[in-house]
Scaffold this active site. Sequence first.
Site, PDB file in Angstrom:
ATOM      1  N   LYS A  99       0.430  -1.708  -0.310  1.00  0.00           N
ATOM      2  CA  LYS A  99      -0.280  -0.238   0.105  1.00  0.00           C
ATOM      3  C   LYS A  99       0.677   1.048   0.191  1.00  0.00           C
ATOM      4  O   LYS A  99       0.634   2.367  -0.785  1.00  0.00           O
ATOM      5  CB  LYS A  99      -1.216   0.095   0.700  1.00  0.00           C
ATOM      6  CG  LYS A  99      -2.404  -1.133   1.753  1.00  0.00           C
ATOM      7  CD  LYS A  99      -3.157  -1.244   2.565  1.00  0.00           C
ATOM      8  CE  LYS A  99      -2.942  -0.940   3.803  1.00  0.00           C
ATOM      9  NZ  LYS A  99      -1.792  -1.991   4.371  1.00  0.00           N
ATOM     10  N   ARG A 157      -9.088   2.081   9.511  1.00  0.00           N
ATOM     11  CA  ARG A 157      -8.603   0.641   9.353  1.00  0.00           C
ATOM     12  C   ARG A 157     -10.363  -0.191  10.247  1.00  0.00           C
ATOM     13  O   ARG A 157      -9.793  -1.318  10.788  1.00  0.00           O
ATOM     14  CB  ARG A 157      -7.690   0.265  10.484  1.00  0.00           C
ATOM     15  CG  ARG A 157      -6.545  -0.287   9.782  1.00  0.00           C
ATOM     16  CD  ARG A 157      -5.223   0.178  10.442  1.00  0.00           C
ATOM     17  NE  ARG A 157      -4.004  -0.713  10.402  1.00  0.00           N
ATOM     18  CZ  ARG A 157      -3.032  -0.683   9.525  1.00  0.00           C
ATOM     19  NH1 ARG A 157      -2.760   1.277   8.726  1.00  0.00           N
ATOM     20  NH2 ARG A 157      -1.786  -0.955   9.169  1.00  0.00           N
ATOM     21  N   ARG A 165      11.780  -7.769   5.886  1.00  0.00           N
ATOM     22  CA  ARG A 165      11.415  -6.280   4.952  1.00  0.00           C
ATOM     23  C   ARG A 165      11.783  -5.102   5.596  1.00  0.00           C
ATOM     24  O   ARG A 165      12.535  -4.578   6.544  1.00  0.00           O
ATOM     25  CB  ARG A 165      10.195  -6.139   4.956  1.00  0.00           C
ATOM     26  CG  ARG A 165       9.560  -4.923   4.536  1.00  0.00           C
ATOM     27  CD  ARG A 165       8.043  -4.524   4.208  1.00  0.00           C
ATOM     28  NE  ARG A 165       7.589  -4.000   5.227  1.00  0.00           N
ATOM     29  CZ  ARG A 165       5.991  -3.771   5.285  1.00  0.00           C
ATOM     30  NH1 ARG A 165       5.357  -3.883   4.391  1.00  0.00           N
ATOM     31  NH2 ARG A 165       5.519  -2.709   6.788  1.00  0.00           N
ATOM     32  N   ARG A 218      11.484  -2.325  10.937  1.00  0.00           N
ATOM     33  CA  ARG A 218      10.393  -1.997  11.092  1.00  0.00           C
ATOM     34  C   ARG A 218       9.922  -2.704  12.457  1.00  0.00           C
ATOM     35  O   ARG A 218      10.229  -3.995  12.860  1.00  0.00           O
ATOM     36  CB  ARG A 218       8.835  -1.599  10.786  1.00  0.00           C
ATOM     37  CG  ARG A 218       8.867  -0.010   9.863  1.00  0.00           C
ATOM     38  CD  ARG A 218       7.741  -0.277   8.872  1.00  0.00           C
ATOM     39  NE  ARG A 218       6.816  -0.806   9.514  1.00  0.00           N
ATOM     40  CZ  ARG A 218       5.333  -0.499   9.183  1.00  0.00           C
ATOM     41  NH1 ARG A 218       5.064  -0.277   7.442  1.00  0.00           N
ATOM     42  NH2 ARG A 218       4.240  -1.087   9.848  1.00  0.00           N
ATOM     43  N   ARG A 255      -0.289  -7.927  13.390  1.00  0.00           N
ATOM     44  CA  ARG A 255      -1.416  -7.392  12.646  1.00  0.00           C
ATOM     45  C   ARG A 255      -2.335  -8.395  11.541  1.00  0.00           C
ATOM     46  O   ARG A 255      -3.165  -7.028  11.215  1.00  0.00           O
ATOM     47  CB  ARG A 255      -0.186  -6.751  12.402  1.00  0.00           C
ATOM     48  CG  ARG A 255       0.465  -5.624  13.143  1.00  0.00           C
ATOM     49  CD  ARG A 255       1.931  -5.095  12.180  1.00  0.00           C
ATOM     50  NE  ARG A 255       2.177  -4.316  11.474  1.00  0.00           N
ATOM     51  CZ  ARG A 255       2.624  -3.861   9.992  1.00  0.00           C
ATOM     52  NH1 ARG A 255       3.768  -5.427  10.729  1.00  0.00           N
ATOM     53  NH2 ARG A 255       2.769  -3.888   9.474  1.00  0.00           N
TER      54      ARG A 255
HETATM   55  P1  AMP Z   1       0.811   0.570   8.674  1.00  0.00           P
HETATM   56  O1  AMP Z   1       2.452   1.850   8.815  1.00  0.00           O
HETATM   57  O2  AMP Z   1      -0.008   1.328   7.787  1.00  0.00           O
HETATM   58  O3  AMP Z   1       1.101  -0.445   8.651  1.00  0.00           O
HETATM   59  O4  AMP Z   1       1.262   1.194   9.678  1.00  0.00           O
HETATM   60  C1  AMP Z   1       1.839   0.710  11.233  1.00  0.00           C
HETATM   61  C2  AMP Z   1       0.505   0.851  12.696  1.00  0.00           C
HETATM   62  O5  AMP Z   1       0.610   1.760  12.918  1.00  0.00           O
HETATM   63  C3  AMP Z   1       0.136   0.086  12.856  1.00  0.00           C
HETATM   64  O6  AMP Z   1       0.271  -1.258  13.066  1.00  0.00           O
HETATM   65  C4  AMP Z   1      -1.061   0.419  13.492  1.00  0.00           C
HETATM   66  O7  AMP Z   1      -0.807  -0.218  15.158  1.00  0.00           O
HETATM   67  C5  AMP Z   1      -0.910   1.757  13.487  1.00  0.00           C
HETATM   68  N1  AMP Z   1      -1.946   2.535  12.372  1.00  0.00           N
HETATM   69  C6  AMP Z   1      -1.722   3.115  11.788  1.00  0.00           C
HETATM   70  N2  AMP Z   1      -2.952   3.449  11.208  1.00  0.00           N
HETATM   71  C7  AMP Z   1      -3.834   2.868  11.642  1.00  0.00           C
HETATM   72  C8  AMP Z   1      -4.855   3.647  11.665  1.00  0.00           C
HETATM   73  N3  AMP Z   1      -6.394   3.760  11.201  1.00  0.00           N
HETATM   74  N4  AMP Z   1      -5.610   3.256  12.801  1.00  0.00           N
HETATM   75  C9  AMP Z   1      -4.989   2.692  14.379  1.00  0.00           C
HETATM   76  N5  AMP Z   1      -3.572   1.212  14.145  1.00  0.00           N
HETATM   77  C10 AMP Z   1      -3.236   2.583  12.725  1.00  0.00           C
END
Ligand code: AMP
Length: 216
Positions: free
Chosen positions: A18, A93, A132, A159, A170
């Site tokens: 994404k 989400r 990754r 990460r 996740r």
């Molecule tokens: P991402 O980089 O989008 O995979 O996000 C990394 C982490 O940030 C996720 O595993 C959540 O802990 C938090 N996070 C990101 N976006 C959201 C969201 N819209 N709602 C809640 N937690 C989020």
Amino acid sequence: MVNRALDVVLLGPPGAGKGTQAKRLASAFELLHISTGDLLRDEVARGSALGEEAKAFMNRGELVPDEVVGRMLYAHLHSQSAAGGCVFDGYPRTTEQAALLDGLLAELGRRVDAALYLDVADDEVLRRLAGRRSCATCGAVDQTDGDRCSSCGGELVEREDDAPDVVRERLAVYRRKTEPLLSLFRDRGLLRDVNGVGSRDDVFASLREAARSVRR
Ligand code: AMP
């Protein structure tokens, strides 16, 4: 003729690509790229109060509470020029977040125009997330074997939440809380399925096509 704003939500499991694709899509359509994951990581890195609140949830692979992310998104939308429209990457989400986004966009006289779903199977997601690395400087996810980012030369780091047990959590959270959004957007006639497996260029071409079909 002036195009009206285009607001696109990008959906898909962690590791679907994404982030990379959202950036390209935003630049192709001149939209603001909004990644709540990037914004949260930035808050954590700056040690802000919001970052402190979010950090433990992120490290466990759980969602940060809707209210916290909503507050951050609201502030960001109002501090940036989002007039031409946005690519929402990693937001919404949960169904509650989808309702909040509807409200935020309605305040601007807009709505979600399309939800593009990057479809990638679980085993492929697990394979991709193992090891990754992304660039500490520009955030690009890099798949080269070297130590440096192929875009900007920055340092490549793993990460914290890409550790195997956190990845599993996740994915489970994605299935439980985020996947229901697919039927929500499908029922509204907004969902476009895009095959997320293939070269980055092929996936991007499919996404761009899907977004074009929305911008009439
Ligand atoms: P991402 O980089 O989008 O995979 O996000 C990394 C982490 O940030 C996720 O595993 C959540 O802990 C938090 N996070 C990101 N976006 C959201 C969201 N819209 N709602 C809640 N937690 C989020």
